[in-house]
Scaffold this motif. Structure first.
Motif, mmCIF file in Angstrom:
data_model
loop_
_atom_site.group_PDB
_atom_site.id
_atom_site.type_symbol
_atom_site.label_atom_id
_atom_site.label_comp_id
_atom_site.label_asym_id
_atom_site.label_seq_id
_atom_site.Cartn_x
_atom_site.Cartn_y
_atom_site.Cartn_z
ATOM 1 N N LEU A 150 0.833 -1.207 0.000
ATOM 2 C CA LEU A 150 0.000 0.000 0.000
ATOM 3 C C LEU A 150 0.869 1.259 0.000
ATOM 4 C CD1 LEU A 150 -2.868 1.148 0.144
ATOM 5 C CD2 LEU A 150 -2.681 1.077 2.642
ATOM 6 N N LYS A 151 1.943 1.253 0.808
ATOM 7 C CA LYS A 151 2.857 2.385 0.843
ATOM 8 C C LYS A 151 3.548 2.575 -0.516
ATOM 9 C CE LYS A 151 3.983 2.305 5.780
ATOM 10 N NZ LYS A 151 5.069 2.129 6.786
ATOM 11 N N TRP A 152 3.889 1.445 -1.146
ATOM 12 C CA TRP A 152 4.551 1.512 -2.462
ATOM 13 C C TRP A 152 3.635 2.191 -3.476
ATOM 14 C CZ3 TRP A 152 3.787 -0.164 -7.440
ATOM 15 C CH2 TRP A 152 4.912 -0.181 -8.278
ATOM 16 N N TRP A 153 2.365 1.769 -3.506
ATOM 17 C CA TRP A 153 1.408 2.349 -4.445
ATOM 18 C C TRP A 153 1.152 3.826 -4.136
ATOM 19 C CZ3 TRP A 153 0.081 0.700 -8.993
ATOM 20 C CH2 TRP A 153 0.155 -0.667 -9.281
ATOM 21 N N PHE A 154 1.021 4.142 -2.864
ATOM 22 C CA PHE A 154 0.771 5.531 -2.468
ATOM 23 C C PHE A 154 1.934 6.433 -2.877
ATOM 24 C CE2 PHE A 154 1.249 8.955 0.653
ATOM 25 C CZ PHE A 154 0.031 9.608 0.473
#
Length: 277
Positions: A4-8
């Protein structure tokens, strides 16, 4: 959570990239629109109709000089300024970083103060001096000062040289090297990243410079690209926005090429110059 952090992160960075690149994209698309339609359809990126006439018209130039003449003039000016900045700034920076002389700290401070002076403060005195020397309507007033050092580049190179161990200088002197040989054979090869950064910024600032050429150049056959682009605008007649946007894209090509080829040197030169050994 990690995914999720990667996508954000990538969505956020991508959004900022699109925001920053949108003006360039709008400029590119507008260069293919008729001049009368550029601001009427400013909210639409897609040219309708799609034309190439702006590039042909813009390349015809002004006052009987094609845009190729202005590009050549700018390249000549860039080469002279770039060589001057590299040679003078490297020599002066070596003196401040390695040589011991009376008042070194004072003169280094004076040099930094000149970096903080607004250009408008010295503009009129410089113009008077160059006028008395008979240098008006030539590139000399813009190119010659580069051979006396640029404060920003001197400071950048001084910080870089200070990261080089003095033991290398001492070993070279023991082997019989003079002060100049220490600079030429030891220091100069090791400050290549900072020199590359100096060359790149010198290229950018000279290529985009408008005020200097406007002050000192009077003949259209000596105009630079920044002056030529400005000539497409008129306060009395209809401005040729299409031709100006088309030639703006042409003049941006060398800037993008230089950046993408040498961007590694920009990062290395600035980041390493912030360290002190």
């Amino acid at each position: 959570m990690k995914s999720l952090k990667w996508w954000f992160y990538h969505i956020l960075v991508g959004g900022f990239a699109i925001l920053l690149l949108y003006p360039v994209l709008w400029l590119l698309m507008s260069s293919f629109k008729p001049s009368s339609e550029i601001f009427v359809t400013a909210d639409s990126l897609i040219p309708d109709p799609f034309i190439l006439d702006n590039y042909a018209l813009g390349w015809e130039g002004i006052a009987g000089n094609t845009f190729g003449v202005f590009i050549t003039n700018t390249l000549v000016l860039v080469i002279f300024v770039l060589i001057g900045n590299l040679i003078s700034s490297a020599l002066i920076a070596f003196g401040f970083a390695r040589l011991k002389f009376k008042g070194r700290g004072f003169w280094f401070g004076v040099m930094l103060v000149t970096l903080m002076l607004p250009g408008e403060v010295v503009m009129i005195p410089q113009y008077i001096i160059f006028s008395q020397l008979g240098w008006l309507n030539s590139i000399a007033p813009i190119a010659v000062p580069a051979y006396f050092g640029h404060p920003f580049f001197i400071f950048l190179l001084v910080q870089f040289i200070r990261t080089i161990p003095r033991e290398l200088d001492e070993a070279a002197i023991i082997d019989g090297c003079s002060t100049f040989k220490v600079f030429y054979r030891i220091i100069l090869p090791l400050i290549t990243p900072a020199l590359a950064t100096t060359a790149i910024f010198s290229f950018y600032w000279t290529w985009d410079n408008l005020l200097g050429p406007v002050l000192y150049l009077n003949s259209p056959d000596k105009y630079t690209v920044s002056m030529a682009l400005n000539m497409f605008l008129s306060n009395e007649t209809v401005s040729n926005w299409g031709a100006m946007f088309a030639m703006s894209i042409v003049t941006l090509i060398p800037v993008f090429v230089i950046f993408f080829i040498f961007q590694r040197y920009i990062v290395d030169g600035i980041s390493t110059s912030g360290l002190k050994g």
